[in-house]
Design a protein around this motif. Structure first.
Motif, PDB file in Angstrom:
ATOM      1  N   PRO A  14      -7.125 -25.327  33.874  1.00 19.59           N
ATOM      2  CA  PRO A  14      -6.761 -26.038  35.107  1.00 19.59           C
ATOM      3  C   PRO A  14      -5.254 -26.021  35.356  1.00 19.59           C
ATOM      4  O   PRO A  14      -4.462 -25.923  34.421  1.00 19.59           O
ATOM      5  CB  PRO A  14      -7.247 -27.467  34.870  1.00 19.59           C
ATOM      6  N   SER A  17      -1.371 -29.772  37.963  1.00 18.00           N
ATOM      7  CA  SER A  17      -1.681 -30.911  38.831  1.00 18.00           C
ATOM      8  C   SER A  17      -3.091 -31.448  38.566  1.00 18.00           C
ATOM      9  O   SER A  17      -3.365 -32.620  38.815  1.00 18.00           O
ATOM     10  CB  SER A  17      -1.541 -30.517  40.296  1.00 18.00           C
ATOM     11  N   GLU A  18      -3.974 -30.601  38.051  1.00 20.37           N
ATOM     12  CA  GLU A  18      -5.340 -31.015  37.735  1.00 20.37           C
ATOM     13  C   GLU A  18      -5.433 -31.741  36.394  1.00 20.37           C
ATOM     14  O   GLU A  18      -6.372 -32.494  36.154  1.00 20.37           O
ATOM     15  CB  GLU A  18      -6.267 -29.796  37.690  1.00 20.37           C
ATOM     16  N   LEU A  20      -3.927 -34.187  35.105  1.00 18.86           N
ATOM     17  CA  LEU A  20      -3.829 -35.646  35.109  1.00 18.86           C
ATOM     18  C   LEU A  20      -5.067 -36.329  35.695  1.00 18.86           C
ATOM     19  O   LEU A  20      -5.105 -37.543  35.793  1.00 18.86           O
ATOM     20  CB  LEU A  20      -2.578 -36.109  35.865  1.00 18.86           C
ATOM     21  N   LYS A  21      -6.063 -35.557  36.046  1.00 19.97           N
ATOM     22  CA  LYS A  21      -7.293 -36.161  36.559  1.00 19.97           C
ATOM     23  C   LYS A  21      -8.097 -36.721  35.401  1.00 19.97           C
ATOM     24  O   LYS A  21      -8.211 -36.115  34.343  1.00 19.97           O
ATOM     25  CB  LYS A  21      -8.109 -35.137  37.344  1.00 19.97           C
ATOM     26  N   LEU A  22      -8.674 -37.880  35.627  1.00 20.57           N
ATOM     27  CA  LEU A  22      -9.440 -38.577  34.596  1.00 20.57           C
ATOM     28  C   LEU A  22     -10.559 -37.707  34.025  1.00 20.57           C
ATOM     29  O   LEU A  22     -10.786 -37.688  32.812  1.00 20.57           O
ATOM     30  CB  LEU A  22     -10.002 -39.882  35.167  1.00 20.57           C
ATOM     31  N   ASP A  23     -11.229 -36.969  34.883  1.00 22.21           N
ATOM     32  CA  ASP A  23     -12.357 -36.141  34.431  1.00 22.21           C
ATOM     33  C   ASP A  23     -11.928 -34.997  33.513  1.00 22.21           C
ATOM     34  O   ASP A  23     -12.772 -34.379  32.873  1.00 22.21           O
ATOM     35  CB  ASP A  23     -13.128 -35.577  35.620  1.00 22.21           C
ATOM     36  N   HIS A  24     -10.658 -34.708  33.428  1.00 21.41           N
ATOM     37  CA  HIS A  24     -10.163 -33.639  32.557  1.00 21.41           C
ATOM     38  C   HIS A  24      -9.672 -34.180  31.215  1.00 21.41           C
ATOM     39  O   HIS A  24      -9.174 -33.405  30.395  1.00 21.41           O
ATOM     40  CB  HIS A  24      -9.027 -32.869  33.257  1.00 21.41           C
ATOM     41  N   GLN A  25      -9.794 -35.476  30.983  1.00 24.10           N
ATOM     42  CA  GLN A  25      -9.274 -36.088  29.757  1.00 24.10           C
ATOM     43  C   GLN A  25     -10.367 -36.168  28.693  1.00 24.10           C
ATOM     44  O   GLN A  25     -11.329 -36.918  28.841  1.00 24.10           O
ATOM     45  CB  GLN A  25      -8.717 -37.488  30.044  1.00 24.10           C
TER      46      GLN A  25
END
Length: 159
Positions: A14, A17-18, A20-25
């Motif tokens: 990703p 910028s992507e 920091l999205k919750l779904d990527h943690q």
């Protein structure tokens, strides 16, 4: 004969910028799974009168017998400040007995009582209850444990 389709492309990394999205943690996914496990364990352990951390301590003792507090802490990845109150509650419940070493006052060994040993028989159904609740096969669970073991080792080295 139908030609075999080419393999699907590997997922691309990703963009920054992507990230920091919750779904990527991954940490958030692990936390959510841990909370879900906590709810299932709470229900499964209710009749045993144990919390999840107490259950883990009892499993170590059921597996290895009497152990020094330090060894239990190492097996559970818990410090003495967390482990000591947990063991005190197990002792108050009559499941374990703590004994100071006559050779070294700082060393305390934890022993199962008869009631603590007998509780093991009642706990035998817990792992299968949890396995069923996951919806995963034994093979999937083993693969997940192996992956999480590698993750834990890597994070331990990084930290």
């Amino acid at each position: 004969m139908t030609p075999t389709p080419p393999p699907a492309p590997a997922p691309s990394e990703p963009a920054d910028s992507e990230l920091l999205k919750l779904d990527h943690q991954v940490c958030f996914s692990l936390q959510a799974a841990s909370r879900a496990f906590g709810g299932v364990y709470r229900e499964a352990l209710r009749d045993l009168g144990l919390t999840y951390p107490q259950y883990l301590a009892m499993m170590v003792l059921w597996e290895h017998g009497s152990l020094p507090v330090k060894t239990i802490g190492e097996r559970l990845h818990l410090d003495s400040g967390t482990l000591s109150p947990l063991l005190k509650r197990l002792e108050s419940a009559g499941l374990v007995r703590r004994e100071r070493s006559p050779q070294d006052e700082r060393s305390v060994t934890v022993h199962l009582t008869d009631a603590g040993s007998e509780l093991r028989g009642r706990a035998l159904s817990v792992p299968r209850t949890i396995l069923r609740a996951t919806g995963l096969s034994v093979q999937e669970i083993l693969a997940l444990q192996e992956t999480l073991g590698r993750l834990t080792a890597s994070l331990g080295k990084a930290g």
